[in-house]
Scaffold this motif. Structure first.
Motif, PDB file in Angstrom:
ATOM      1  N   ASN A  64       0.838  -1.194   0.000  1.00 47.55           N
ATOM      2  CA  ASN A  64       0.000   0.000   0.000  1.00 47.55           C
ATOM      3  C   ASN A  64       0.877   1.250   0.000  1.00 47.55           C
ATOM      4  O   ASN A  64       2.110   1.164   0.068  1.00 47.55           O
ATOM      5  N   SER A  65       0.245   2.412  -0.055  1.00 46.17           N
ATOM      6  CA  SER A  65       1.015   3.642  -0.221  1.00 46.17           C
ATOM      7  C   SER A  65       1.857   3.949   1.019  1.00 46.17           C
ATOM      8  O   SER A  65       2.966   4.462   0.907  1.00 46.17           O
ATOM      9  N   LYS A  69       5.752   4.507   0.848  1.00 47.19           N
ATOM     10  CA  LYS A  69       6.388   5.714   1.413  1.00 47.19           C
ATOM     11  C   LYS A  69       7.542   5.331   2.335  1.00 47.19           C
ATOM     12  O   LYS A  69       8.570   6.014   2.377  1.00 47.19           O
ATOM     13  N   ALA A 355       3.645   6.198  -4.639  1.00 47.51           N
ATOM     14  CA  ALA A 355       2.806   5.972  -3.455  1.00 47.51           C
ATOM     15  C   ALA A 355       1.602   6.917  -3.469  1.00 47.51           C
ATOM     16  O   ALA A 355       0.455   6.493  -3.262  1.00 47.51           O
ATOM     17  N   ASP A 356       1.865   8.194  -3.738  1.00 45.54           N
ATOM     18  CA  ASP A 356       0.766   9.169  -3.767  1.00 45.54           C
ATOM     19  C   ASP A 356      -0.250   8.834  -4.857  1.00 45.54           C
ATOM     20  O   ASP A 356      -1.460   8.949  -4.647  1.00 45.54           O
ATOM     21  N   ALA A 358      -0.908   5.935  -6.091  1.00 46.94           N
ATOM     22  CA  ALA A 358      -1.677   4.747  -5.696  1.00 46.94           C
ATOM     23  C   ALA A 358      -2.814   5.148  -4.767  1.00 46.94           C
ATOM     24  O   ALA A 358      -3.941   4.648  -4.875  1.00 46.94           O
ATOM     25  N   LYS A 359      -2.495   6.069  -3.878  1.00 46.62           N
ATOM     26  CA  LYS A 359      -3.506   6.514  -2.921  1.00 46.62           C
ATOM     27  C   LYS A 359      -4.625   7.264  -3.642  1.00 46.62           C
ATOM     28  O   LYS A 359      -5.808   7.047  -3.387  1.00 46.62           O
ATOM     29  N   ASP A 364      -5.280   2.749  -3.108  1.00 50.15           N
ATOM     30  CA  ASP A 364      -4.169   2.628  -2.165  1.00 50.15           C
ATOM     31  C   ASP A 364      -3.326   1.370  -2.378  1.00 50.15           C
ATOM     32  O   ASP A 364      -2.692   0.879  -1.451  1.00 50.15           O
TER      33      ASP A 364
END
Lengths: 544, 141
Positions: A64-65, A69, A355-356, A358-359, A364
């Motif tokens: 996940n994000s 991160k 990551a961003d 994906a969110k 996410d």
């Protein structure tokens, strides 16, 4: 996505404490480097040419994000601001200080991550299909099965010191996107005649110096027997796998030497015994895990239309975006193969961007692929243009998925203490030679894979075009091979003949692609043409 | 002779273990398994055995773990000793596979062994130490 409960967290936390203690004892001289080596290896810590390398597990390539991160944070804080995504769907950091690793692992544990069994002669990270849960052609999501196997194999007491490393892959489609049959155990989920889900077991595949395609040893293992059957496969290997020669210690050699039938007979006999011990998890456990892998909350009214009026966007969509099972959604592939870049590398800033995104655009969720790319599995089609623009800004929009410049390459002699030759400069030169996207698209799907030594981490045996770096009297030399595949049409590449120097191999690749362009019929891919016409015309072009 | 580190309540068997071959042809009650030997040869005789010693010539050679499991799975409950390159960091795996006594080439410190055995209070899989795996605990088992 799977979420840790208090048990999962306590096991990972205890591991961090244990490793902290082991590092302290090593630094205090209480244990020798020889004794420490297998301990650090079972925690993903290798001593490379210049520094320690740490490999972090990304189980079945899903994260996940928040976890992504953390990977960026670790690159920034403990490494040189970048990470390297690997063919095992993991990430590696190349410049780690031993005394900092316990703190690093503690940070990972805070986001439900670890480096457990990412190296050493034990069961490694379980890999899977990067499109799991999003692909229309799967019979089920393979990841609950992979997660169950992850848990079963974590600190398995009987199989912590196997003859050699051991890799599982679990898929659930006829199309094999995970090189399943080139694993020690490859599992394909299938339905039986009664409509029940079960596992087809292929055992004894692998690459390395003796590549083998794993034969099927059982066409259906019911969910209730999965753990017992895996225990039986591993026990026969642990007892009888060769330990006299590390190059003959993988299970593929045992299966080959015993023969598939005799190996299978021994496994079935062991299984009959193990099944009586009541080792399998309760049915409810696979059901519990499966609940974590439900479909995200799709917008069922999302439109399937896509505006392709921006030609650069259209090129990217055409190459990097794949069909999703849900109307109005798509699978977006992020290539980590910019022309002239290092395959699989991403900067901390790029990891943060992914990551961003994906969110914002993919519920996410991210995936790492065995081809060293990243996937955003569930993107609404109406968001694709905005996504692409942001990727483009971060230099993450190279439209080359499955084209010749989307290469797999191992770290090679630039980092690795086992390598005989450099892989990265060869990858960069080939990508630069074929930099023009039009030229690449003309060649179509072409999987080029480069290994810097015979251990084949760069999967050269499975390349439509494979390149193996060897040391010839102190000079780097590159052997060319053709016709491999890690997909459902699995095959092993064959060497064309004498090797080439660094520039010569780039010319040789171009010559081979020219033969394809001359000889191809219809919409044949490179590998199809090779299979039809054979080696002769390629040899002629390369050596005459 | 090496010190025996035992987790059992009874006194470690002092009889010198004999080879499988000698055991099968005689009346010994202590037997030693070398790596590569088939532990299952002992299964018909478990009732008369007081000690099985399993050799670990190198800690990286994991065949002894399977040997131990096979004996415990067959109901053997007398002393099961790991001898040789037996190191602190392998003790937990050995214990989980059913070893309850250790004859390490280099002595082990009792407090360190104790810490190692207590470190993980949850396990993912069933083995021979009787610890209930989390997949049972999660479902009230």
């Amino acid at each position: 996505m799977y979420k840790y409960d208090q048990y999962d967290q306590s096991i990972v936390d205890a591991r961090v404490a244990e490793f902290r203690d082991q590092v302290e004892r090593r630094l205090a001289g209480e244990i020798t480097e020889d004794q420490f080596k297998p301990l650090r290896l079972q925690n993903g810590l290798y001593l490379q040419l210049h520094a320690y390398m740490l490999r972090v597990a990304i189980p079945y390539g899903t994260l996940n994000s928040k976890q992504m991160k953390m990977l960026a944070h670790i690159a920034r804080k403990y490494d040189r601001d970048y990470g390297h995504f690997t063919t095992r769907q993991n990430i590696q950091y190349n410049w780690i200080q031993l005394d900092q690793t316990p703190d690093l692992l503690e940070e990972l544990a805070s986001v439900e991550m670890h480096a457990i069994q990412t190296s050493g002669n034990c069961i490694r990270n379980i890999s899977s299909d990067q499109y799991a849960g999003a692909a229309a052609d799967e019979v089920a999501d393979p990841r609950p099965w992979a997660e169950l196997l992850r848990q079963w194999s974590t600190f398995h007491p009987e199989f912590a010191h196997l003859p050699r490393k051991f890799k599982f892959a679990v898929i659930a489609s006829e199309e094999d996107r995970a090189a399943m049959r080139l694993h020690d155990i490859g599992i394909q989920l299938v339905h039986n005649d009664a409509g029940e889900l079960g596992a087809r077991f292929f055992v004894g595949g692998g690459m390395g110096r003796t590549p083998m395609i794993g034969p099927m040893v059982r066409d259906f293992v019911p969910a209730d027997d999965l753990v017992s059957y895996a225990e039986a496969c591993l026990r026969v290997y642990n007892r009888y796998g060769r330990r006299d020669n590390k190059y003959k210690a993988r299970i593929k050699i045992l299966v080959h030497e015993l023969g598939k039938d005799e190996y299978t007979r021994q496994v079935e006999e062991e299984f009959k015994h193990i099944k009586t011990l009541n080792l399998d998890p309760p049915k409810a456990e696979l059901e519990r895990i499966t609940t974590f892998f439900q479909d995200p909350d799709y917008d069922l009214s999302a439109s399937d239309d896509l505006d392709l009026s921006d030609p650069d966007f259209a090129v990217w969509v055409n190459q990097n975006v794949k069909a999703h099972k849900q109307t109005g959604y798509a699978i977006a592939n992020i290539s980590l193969k910019p022309i002239g870049g290092i395959p699989g590398d991403a900067s901390s800033a790029q990891i943060d961007v992914m990551a961003d995104l994906a969110k914002d655009y993919s519920f996410d969720e991210l995936r790492v692929t065995h081809a060293q790319n990243i996937v955003l599995p569930h993107v609404k089609k109406s968001d694709l243009y905005a996504l692409w623009q942001k990727l483009d800004e971060a230099e993450l929009a190279t439209p080359n998925l499955d084209l010749i410049s989307d290469m797999i390459a191992c770290p090679g002699l630039d980092y690795c203490s086992l390598a005989n030759a450099r892989s990265i400069p060869v990858a960069q030169k080939i990508a630069t030679r074929f930099a023009d996207v039009g030229k690449q698209k003309e060649l179509g799907e072409l999987k080029l894979k480069i290994s810097g030594c015979i251990n084949a981490c760069g999967h050269h045996h499975a390349g439509h075009i494979g390149i193996l770096g060897v040391d010839r009297k102190g000079v780097e030399n590159y052997q060319l091979s053709l016709g491999g595949s890690g997909a459902e049409d699995v095959s092993l590449a064959k060497i064309t003949g004498p090797g080439f120097d660094e520039d010569g191999i780039v010319d040789a690749v171009e010559k081979a692609t020219n033969v394809y362009l001359e000889q191809r019929e219809g919409d044949e891919r490179f590998v199809d043409t090779y299979r039809r016409v054979g080696m002769a015309p390629f040899k002629e072009a390369l050596y005459d | 002779m090496t010190d025996i580190f035992s987790l059992r309540d009874d006194t470690p068997v002092s009889e010198l273990p004999v080879s499988i071959e000698e055991f099968l042809g005689g009346n010994a009650t202590a037997v030693r398994i070398e790596v590569g030997e088939d532990t299952r040869q002992l299964l018909p005789y478990l009732d008369r055995i007081a000690l099985v010693e399993v050799s670990f010539p190198a800690f990286t050679d994991g065949r002894g773990y399977s040997a131990a499991r096979i004996l415990r799975e067959a109901g053997y409950n007398a002393e099961l000793r790991a001898q040789g390159d037996v190191l602190l960091d392998q003790i937990r795996y050995m214990h989980r596979c059913g070893f309850d006594s250790f004859a390490p080439e280099k002595p082990l410190k009792a407090d360190q062994v104790d810490a190692v055995l207590k470190r993980f209070d949850a396990v993912y899989q069933s083995s021979m130490d009787g610890q209930n795996p989390v997949w049972n605990l999660r479902h009230g088992g």
